[in-house]
Design an enzyme around this catalytic site. Sequence first.
Site, short mmCIF file in Angstrom:
data_model
loop_
_atom_site.label_atom_id
_atom_site.label_comp_id
_atom_site.label_asym_id
_atom_site.label_seq_id
_atom_site.Cartn_x
_atom_site.Cartn_y
_atom_site.Cartn_z
N TYR A 282 0.83 -1.21 0.00
CA TYR A 282 0.00 0.00 0.00
C TYR A 282 0.87 1.27 0.00
O TYR A 282 0.45 2.31 -0.48
CB TYR A 282 -0.90 0.03 1.24
CG TYR A 282 -2.26 -0.58 1.05
CD1 TYR A 282 -2.39 -1.91 0.67
CD2 TYR A 282 -3.41 0.17 1.26
CE1 TYR A 282 -3.63 -2.48 0.51
CE2 TYR A 282 -4.66 -0.40 1.10
CZ TYR A 282 -4.77 -1.72 0.72
OH TYR A 282 -6.01 -2.27 0.56
N LYS B 216 2.74 -15.40 3.08
CA LYS B 216 2.94 -16.19 1.85
C LYS B 216 4.44 -16.50 1.80
O LYS B 216 5.14 -16.17 0.83
CB LYS B 216 2.44 -15.39 0.64
CG LYS B 216 2.41 -16.14 -0.67
CD LYS B 216 1.35 -17.22 -0.75
CE LYS B 216 1.51 -18.01 -2.05
NZ LYS B 216 0.63 -19.20 -2.13
N ASP C 247 -3.43 -18.13 1.01
CA ASP C 247 -4.40 -18.82 0.15
C ASP C 247 -5.15 -19.88 0.96
O ASP C 247 -6.37 -20.01 0.85
CB ASP C 247 -3.73 -19.41 -1.10
CG ASP C 247 -2.46 -20.19 -0.81
OD1 ASP C 247 -1.96 -20.16 0.34
OD2 ASP C 247 -1.95 -20.86 -1.73
N ASP D 158 -6.68 -6.70 4.09
CA ASP D 158 -7.76 -6.03 3.37
C ASP D 158 -8.67 -7.09 2.75
O ASP D 158 -9.89 -7.04 2.88
CB ASP D 158 -7.16 -5.13 2.28
CG ASP D 158 -8.24 -4.45 1.46
OD1 ASP D 158 -9.20 -3.93 2.06
OD2 ASP D 158 -8.13 -4.46 0.21
N ASP E 66 -12.68 -8.61 4.17
CA ASP E 66 -13.92 -8.58 3.38
C ASP E 66 -14.53 -9.98 3.31
O ASP E 66 -15.74 -10.15 3.42
CB ASP E 66 -13.65 -8.08 1.95
CG ASP E 66 -13.89 -6.58 1.80
OD1 ASP E 66 -13.60 -5.84 2.77
OD2 ASP E 66 -14.36 -6.16 0.73
C1 IPM Z 1 -10.59 -0.86 3.63
C2 IPM Z 1 -10.79 -0.29 2.26
C3 IPM Z 1 -9.62 0.64 1.93
C4 IPM Z 1 -8.35 -0.19 1.93
C5 IPM Z 1 -9.78 1.44 0.61
C6 IPM Z 1 -11.06 2.23 0.59
C7 IPM Z 1 -8.60 2.32 0.37
O1 IPM Z 1 -10.93 -1.30 1.33
O2 IPM Z 1 -10.47 -0.07 4.60
O3 IPM Z 1 -10.55 -2.09 3.76
O4 IPM Z 1 -8.00 -0.80 0.90
O5 IPM Z 1 -7.69 -0.23 2.94
MG MG Z 2 -11.07 -3.24 2.16
#
Ligand code: IPM
Ligand code: MG
Length: 367
Positions: A144, A195, A227, A251, A255
């Site tokens: 990042y 990884k 993975d 990240d 999700d």
């Molecule tokens: C998160 C989001 C952010 C990230 C984006 C919006 C930059 O996906 O906070 O998980 O990738 O960190």
């Molecule tokens: Mg995210």
Amino acid sequence: MTPHPIEIAVFAGDGIGPEIIREALKVLRLVADRSGISLSLTEGLIGGSAYDACGTPFPDESLNLALQSDAVLLGAVGGPKWEGLDYSVRPERALLGLREKLGLYANLRPVLVFDELADASPLKKDLVQGIDLLILRELTGDIYFGKPRGVTKDESGRRTGVNTMIYTEDEIRRIAVRAFELARGRRKKLLSVDKANVLETTELWRQVVTETGRGYSDVALSHMYVDNCAMQLVRNPSQFDVIVTANLFGDILSDEAAMLTGSIGMLPSASLGDGKALYEPIHGSAPDIAGQNIANPLATILSAAMMLRYSLNRPEEAALIEQSVKNVLRDGWRTPDIAAAGDRKASTEQMGDAVIRKLSSLLREPA
Ligand code: IPM
Ligand code: MG
């Protein structure tokens, strides 16, 4: 004597941001009134709405507001309106800038499946029931922020894109320490995700986490490739307690883990550094449903609870907010993202009000 007020910077941001922040602020104000906490809430601009107003997604005033505050509450940033902009002024840059400038390297993403919502997950109920895990995502390093980065062109006009996955051992050690400390306060199981079979950076990650673990013999440390972890999260999520991982992996895995709870609209987060802190839902700005009063405010309300726990040293009030959310779900209130046929459909505002009613009855009246 009036205590010095706690300064909270509030950035509603874009899309559904203002709608969900409004509900979280109602909750914070109620807690403050009832518990004698002196809160000073100051709103600032960030993301696409800041770009529209001032030509930058992260104005200096907003950075200064955040730097002068004890904690930051944020809604969400981004949307199709700003996708064509140069990378340097995209709304997401503001969020990354805030994390970087406040030194918020430790991102806590608790994944808690409320019994009332076990049916809302796309996974089988018996797989997700009782899930209570914590993803600790490193937030200020990795690909990042690594350099070099960008897209270059050679003489013939052919383009090359580059990003750099990079970690110093100090960066790894400080997140590892946080992870062990957090695991100590929970079920004492820590999984580090990397990884290491392919990427040297993450081989170093594994080594440093292992070294750090020597000081925490009461915590059971194990390692897993990312993975495999992605697979295990849907195969057998109850094996996890605390998962610590790098920025990019965290990240993606968070999700995925959000869907265990039924909706990404349920997941709060805290981003901590040495002193400063930011609280935000893990979901985005959901431009497709913005302005319709149907977004789920619970992730933001639960983020406010995390603020009370980690920045305001009010664990009891935090727990009461969490209990109120649970009670509201038990009563059958559902925003569309977590609703099934026959459920009581709530708007964003109705959901917030339902939480307020429950919380109001749980909080003592001021003396
Ligand atoms: C998160 C989001 C952010 C990230 C984006 C919006 C930059 O996906 O906070 O998980 O990738 O960190
Ligand atoms: Mg995210």
